[in-house]
Design a protein around this motif. Structure first.
Motif, mmCIF file in Angstrom:
data_model
loop_
_atom_site.group_PDB
_atom_site.id
_atom_site.type_symbol
_atom_site.label_atom_id
_atom_site.label_comp_id
_atom_site.label_asym_id
_atom_site.label_seq_id
_atom_site.Cartn_x
_atom_site.Cartn_y
_atom_site.Cartn_z
ATOM 1 N N ALA A 304 0.769 -1.181 -0.052
ATOM 2 C CA ALA A 304 0.143 -0.002 -0.004
ATOM 3 C C ALA A 304 0.812 1.196 0.132
ATOM 4 O O ALA A 304 0.607 2.250 -0.651
ATOM 5 C CB ALA A 304 -0.893 -0.015 1.237
ATOM 6 N N GLN A 305 1.977 1.224 0.848
ATOM 7 C CA GLN A 305 2.983 2.292 0.801
ATOM 8 C C GLN A 305 3.481 2.489 -0.667
ATOM 9 O O GLN A 305 3.674 3.574 -0.989
ATOM 10 C CB GLN A 305 3.916 2.067 1.818
ATOM 11 N N LEU A 306 3.846 1.493 -1.487
ATOM 12 C CA LEU A 306 4.466 1.602 -2.778
ATOM 13 C C LEU A 306 3.468 2.293 -3.683
ATOM 14 O O LEU A 306 3.641 3.205 -4.501
ATOM 15 C CB LEU A 306 4.885 0.320 -3.084
ATOM 16 N N LYS A 307 2.082 1.895 -3.520
ATOM 17 C CA LYS A 307 0.983 2.254 -4.275
ATOM 18 C C LYS A 307 0.756 3.943 -4.123
ATOM 19 O O LYS A 307 0.616 4.564 -4.882
ATOM 20 C CB LYS A 307 -0.181 1.287 -3.784
ATOM 21 N N SER A 448 12.035 -2.586 -4.249
ATOM 22 C CA SER A 448 10.831 -2.574 -3.196
ATOM 23 C C SER A 448 10.151 -3.791 -3.299
ATOM 24 O O SER A 448 9.946 -4.543 -4.458
ATOM 25 C CB SER A 448 9.675 -1.518 -3.600
ATOM 26 N N PRO A 449 9.506 -4.456 -2.226
ATOM 27 C CA PRO A 449 9.093 -5.586 -2.191
ATOM 28 C C PRO A 449 7.601 -5.689 -3.111
ATOM 29 O O PRO A 449 7.267 -4.621 -3.383
ATOM 30 C CB PRO A 449 8.528 -5.861 -0.740
ATOM 31 N N PHE A 450 7.541 -7.106 -3.683
ATOM 32 C CA PHE A 450 6.175 -6.702 -4.747
ATOM 33 C C PHE A 450 5.561 -8.002 -4.910
ATOM 34 O O PHE A 450 6.611 -9.004 -4.629
ATOM 35 C CB PHE A 450 6.599 -6.211 -5.981
ATOM 36 N N ARG A 451 4.584 -8.159 -5.585
ATOM 37 C CA ARG A 451 4.074 -9.403 -6.025
ATOM 38 C C ARG A 451 3.101 -9.198 -7.397
ATOM 39 O O ARG A 451 2.938 -8.175 -7.485
ATOM 40 C CB ARG A 451 3.085 -10.047 -4.905
ATOM 41 N N THR A 452 3.249 -10.200 -8.196
ATOM 42 C CA THR A 452 2.247 -10.103 -9.303
ATOM 43 C C THR A 452 0.928 -10.631 -9.142
ATOM 44 O O THR A 452 0.133 -10.341 -10.051
ATOM 45 C CB THR A 452 3.060 -10.780 -10.410
#
Length: 455
Positions: A304-307, A448-452
């Motif tokens: 959410a912070q990345l978004k 940054s951590p992520f998921r697809t």
């Protein structure tokens, strides 16, 4: 006769309530005003009188009229960085502010990871504390720290340390992230730097958002009620000239991570509107990894912070996935975090060319049989693990079960596969509560951590 004496007494109280100029605590000796701008100064004086302000840096005089309650406010022009100067305020009686500097002013706010002082919390050290304090004697750095307090309505003032000249005594109690940011910024810009600290550990973002509290006045107030922190700990210096804001918060909002990007966006929008000096830079820290409760809530909060970084204009996010500690929610290494905030400020707020400042972010992926190729942004000079194996990637098939993936860097991308996943459909990187990020761009900024997936 009694009625006449009563009215006379009321009149005398009203006329002498502000016999001398009084100022909120953001205005004091040793303060720093934002250079090359129009800065607001306000306070209280005698009712319905002329208030004159004289600024020594440009020998200008400004005049305002106080209201019936003695309130007044005006804007003065600040010039290029320098000092020390004097500000003289007069409503018939004179008040002088001494040792005033013009320079760069920043606000640092949030919960305990921003609150953590240079000296550290008890039994929880801050990295490099002794060295930071040994080097803290610097009259070009000024600090002001606000006390913790709550209010359901916007407050005129809040208790603070007033502005202090930087030394070991004042710096040790100040935010380790905020202080080191100021220390490094001052060295780079070679101008005075003032930094305001308004923090409270364990607080949710809802308390920092501008707007009236929806909780009844008769209810017991808590630090996580809507707007109570903004009202008490931000509103008192709202409108004070600043260059930008540093924010480190989010751990307390793990349970409502699905709302966090919208809440952060609303907070920043509300602050900027209330400040009324434009869209100042907003730089914030993605929460660090920590062994929470294995629900992966912190991973979703980081997402959410990345978004939010794509939703908030003139913002920048510092990634901390490589500097967490498994058993301490307050990682000691605040030096790395402050440096990464300085990278953002120098490259964006101050326009210095050639600096790497943004962490790599997932851009796209391609699947070919059992191999997944990931592409990233902010990798103009490639990626690196700095000699370590990549262990934070996972792959899942249609069964939605993730397995560790072998990963290899190829230029600005990473190639993944797993013997246990013959037909991959999704990838995750460092998407856990506790994990150590091990992929960086060539300049050393972590991915940054992520998921697809959206499972």
């Amino acid at each position: 006769m009694k009625k006449y004496l009563f009215l006379l007494l009321v009149s005398l109280i009203t006329s002498t309530a502000f016999a001398k100029i009084s100022l909120p605590s953001i205005f004091s000796d040793n303060m720093v005003l934002q250079q090359n701008s129009n800065v607001s100064i306000w306070g209280k004086a005698k009712a319905n009188v002329k208030v004159t302000i004289h600024t020594s840096w440009n020998s200008q005089k400004y005049i305002a009229m106080s209201g019936s309650d003695g309130s007044w406010k005006l804007s003065v022009v600040s010039t290029k960085a320098g000092g020390p100067y004097q500000i003289t305020i007069n409503d018939g009686e004179e008040l002088v502010l001494n040792n005033v500097l013009l320079g760069e002013v920043w606000l640092c706010s949030g919960q305990s990871n921003m609150e953590m002082p240079v000296k550290g919390f008890r039994n929880q050290p801050a990295l490099n504390s002794a060295d930071i304090l040994l080097d803290a004697d610097n009259p070009q750095i000024r600090l002001i720290r606000y006390e913790k307090t709550l209010s359901r309505t916007p407050q005129y003032d809040c208790k603070s340390t007033s502005w202090q000249v930087s030394d070991a005594e004042s710096a040790k109690e100040f935010s380790a992230v905020g202080y080191q940011f100021a220390q490094q910024l001052q060295r780079k810009l070679k101008v005075p730097v003032g930094i305001i600290m308004s923090t409270w550990g364990g607080t949710k973002i809802e308390g920092w958002i501008a707007g009236n509290s929806a909780v009844a006045d008769t209810a017991k107030i808590t630090k996580n009620d809507p707007s109570v922190l903004f009202n008490a700990m931000i509103n008192p210096f709202l409108g004070y000239g600043i260059k930008g804001v540093l924010w480190y918060q989010g751990e307390a909002n793990r349970s409502n991570y699905n709302q966090y990007d919208q809440l952060m966006e609303a907070m920043v929008k509300g602050w900027r509107k209330a400040w009324n000096i434009g869209e100042w830079p907003f730089y914030y820290v993605q929460i660090a990894p920590f062994k929470y409760d294995s629900t992966k809530q912190s991973a979703f909060l980081r997402e959410a912070q990345l978004k939010a970084s794509t939703q908030i204009p003139n913002s920048g996010m510092v990634v901390s996935i490589d500097v967490g500690t498994e058993n301490f929610i307050h990682p000691p290494d605040k030096t790395t975090i402050s440096k990464r905030l300085v990278y953002w400020a120098m490259a964006n707020a101050y326009g210095r060319k050639g600096l790497a400042f943004a962490s790599p972010v997932y851009k796209s992926h391609k699947i070919s049989k059992n191999v997944v190729t990931i592409s990233f942004s902010h990798t103009e000079n490639g990626l690196s693990s700095f000699g370590n194996s990549l262990s934070a990637f996972e792959i899942a098939g249609e069964d939605k079960v993730f397995h560790p993936a072998t990963a290899k860097i190829t230029g600005a991308g990473v190639v993944l596969q797993s013997e246990k996943v013959k037909t991959p459909v999704a990838v995750r990187y460092a998407f856990k509560d506790w994990v150590v990020g091990d992929l960086f761009n060539n300049e050393g900024l972590p991915v940054s951590p992520f998921r697809t997936d959206s499972w």
